[in-house]
Scaffold this motif. Sequence first.
Motif, short mmCIF file in Angstrom:
data_model
loop_
_atom_site.label_atom_id
_atom_site.label_comp_id
_atom_site.label_asym_id
_atom_site.label_seq_id
_atom_site.Cartn_x
_atom_site.Cartn_y
_atom_site.Cartn_z
N VAL A 164 68.43 29.65 13.10
CA VAL A 164 67.18 29.83 12.36
C VAL A 164 66.01 29.31 13.18
O VAL A 164 64.95 29.94 13.25
CB VAL A 164 67.26 29.11 11.01
N PHE A 165 66.19 28.16 13.83
CA PHE A 165 65.14 27.59 14.66
C PHE A 165 64.79 28.53 15.81
O PHE A 165 63.61 28.77 16.10
CB PHE A 165 65.60 26.23 15.21
N GLU A 166 65.81 29.08 16.48
CA GLU A 166 65.58 29.97 17.62
C GLU A 166 64.82 31.22 17.21
O GLU A 166 63.91 31.67 17.91
CB GLU A 166 66.92 30.33 18.26
N ALA A 167 65.19 31.79 16.07
CA ALA A 167 64.51 32.99 15.59
C ALA A 167 63.06 32.69 15.22
O ALA A 167 62.15 33.48 15.51
CB ALA A 167 65.25 33.58 14.39
N TYR A 168 62.83 31.54 14.60
CA TYR A 168 61.46 31.19 14.20
C TYR A 168 60.58 30.93 15.41
O TYR A 168 59.43 31.40 15.45
CB TYR A 168 61.50 29.95 13.31
N VAL A 169 61.10 30.22 16.40
CA VAL A 169 60.32 29.97 17.61
C VAL A 169 59.99 31.28 18.32
O VAL A 169 58.89 31.47 18.85
CB VAL A 169 61.07 29.01 18.55
N ALA A 170 60.94 32.21 18.32
CA ALA A 170 60.67 33.53 18.92
C ALA A 170 59.54 34.24 18.19
O ALA A 170 58.69 34.88 18.82
CB ALA A 170 61.94 34.38 18.90
N CYS A 171 59.49 34.11 16.86
CA CYS A 171 58.39 34.71 16.09
C CYS A 171 57.05 34.08 16.47
O CYS A 171 56.04 34.78 16.58
CB CYS A 171 58.65 34.54 14.60
N LEU A 172 57.04 32.76 16.67
CA LEU A 172 55.81 32.10 17.12
C LEU A 172 55.39 32.62 18.49
O LEU A 172 54.20 32.81 18.76
CB LEU A 172 56.01 30.59 17.17
N ILE A 173 56.35 32.84 19.37
CA ILE A 173 56.04 33.38 20.70
C ILE A 173 55.41 34.76 20.57
O ILE A 173 54.39 35.06 21.21
CB ILE A 173 57.31 33.44 21.56
N PHE A 174 55.99 35.61 19.71
CA PHE A 174 55.43 36.95 19.52
C PHE A 174 54.00 36.90 19.01
O PHE A 174 53.18 37.75 19.37
CB PHE A 174 56.31 37.75 18.55
N SER A 175 53.71 35.92 18.16
CA SER A 175 52.35 35.81 17.60
C SER A 175 51.33 35.44 18.66
O SER A 175 50.12 35.67 18.46
CB SER A 175 52.32 34.77 16.48
N LEU A 176 51.77 34.91 19.79
CA LEU A 176 50.86 34.52 20.86
C LEU A 176 50.79 35.56 21.99
O LEU A 176 50.00 35.41 22.91
CB LEU A 176 51.29 33.17 21.45
N LEU A 177 51.62 36.59 21.91
CA LEU A 177 51.66 37.60 22.98
C LEU A 177 50.66 38.71 22.70
O LEU A 177 51.01 39.87 22.54
CB LEU A 177 53.08 38.19 23.09
N ASP A 178 49.38 38.36 22.66
CA ASP A 178 48.37 39.38 22.40
C ASP A 178 47.93 40.09 23.67
O ASP A 178 47.40 41.19 23.62
CB ASP A 178 47.16 38.74 21.71
N ARG A 179 48.17 39.45 24.81
CA ARG A 179 47.75 40.08 26.06
C ARG A 179 48.62 39.59 27.20
O ARG A 179 48.76 38.40 27.43
CB ARG A 179 46.28 39.74 26.36
#
Length: 294
Positions: A164-179
């Motif tokens: 669960v932690f790994e999936a959530y951190v990946a979601c946070l990474i995606f939220s920062l990949l705007d460019r």
Amino acid sequence: VGELAGTMAVATVNLRAVTSWVGIARLFAVVLSCIAFSLVASTGDFGGPYGTWCMFTWCFCFAVTLLVLLLELLELYPVLPLSWDDFTSAFSMLASLMVFTTSVVFPSTFISSPCSSSKCARQAVATTASCLCFLAYALEVGLTRAKPGDISSFLSTVPGLLKVFEAYVACLIFSLLDRYSSEAGLQWCVAVYSICFIITFLVIIFTIGRCLSYIPCPLEKMLVGYNTLALMMYITATILWPLYSFRGKEQPHPCGRDCWWNKHLGVTFLTIFNLIAYLVDLVYSTRMVFIRAP
């Protein structure tokens, strides 16, 4: 009348759902999350993506936790086509991570110094309630965590909680990949984040949905192989992301909230966090396979 009596006889009330330590922790989480979003809603200042995220977190955790309490109180959860223990363990871990993030993001974004107005006081109380709500969910995670050697509920074990932690951190990474540029190194990093997230998310969904029997190999051995592969992939991402993101570039001045430098720096640290998580996950998964508890 006879049918009504039979229906009332079937409907039972399990008071232990709200009197046990886990139930009390959930009650505190419901009350505290309600206080947090109510106070912030009264200020009217929760616009933008960060404010929307904070309000969604408090409302989502409030609604799901209240639903869990009602289902356990009325003992209706056995009719659901899912593994209830896995679901509640995964949700409590997810809620603790979401509320923790919100407890950091909200005050740093919306509370200004000095804090002297009534609006600021309500925001400060909401932040305090959010922090206490995080502690309530963390307590639930600790109370429901499986004992060493017990794998009847996978998502309540350390490897399951780490998923669960790994999936959530990946979601946070995606939220920062705007460019990010078209360089092959950065594209590989995005592929690493995406592939590992998808597989980890599928493991969680299959576990909750009781679909693990369809996997043609034992779960423990599959996790050892997957965690080894994910660890090696994240090692490459930990090296390549900062190398290609910051090479030949200077930090802009001023660098505000939406500055690309801060976002890429956030991705760098989150990548390191997930690298450590997959390493610990691999150690625990290996112990589950090769070291059996008596």
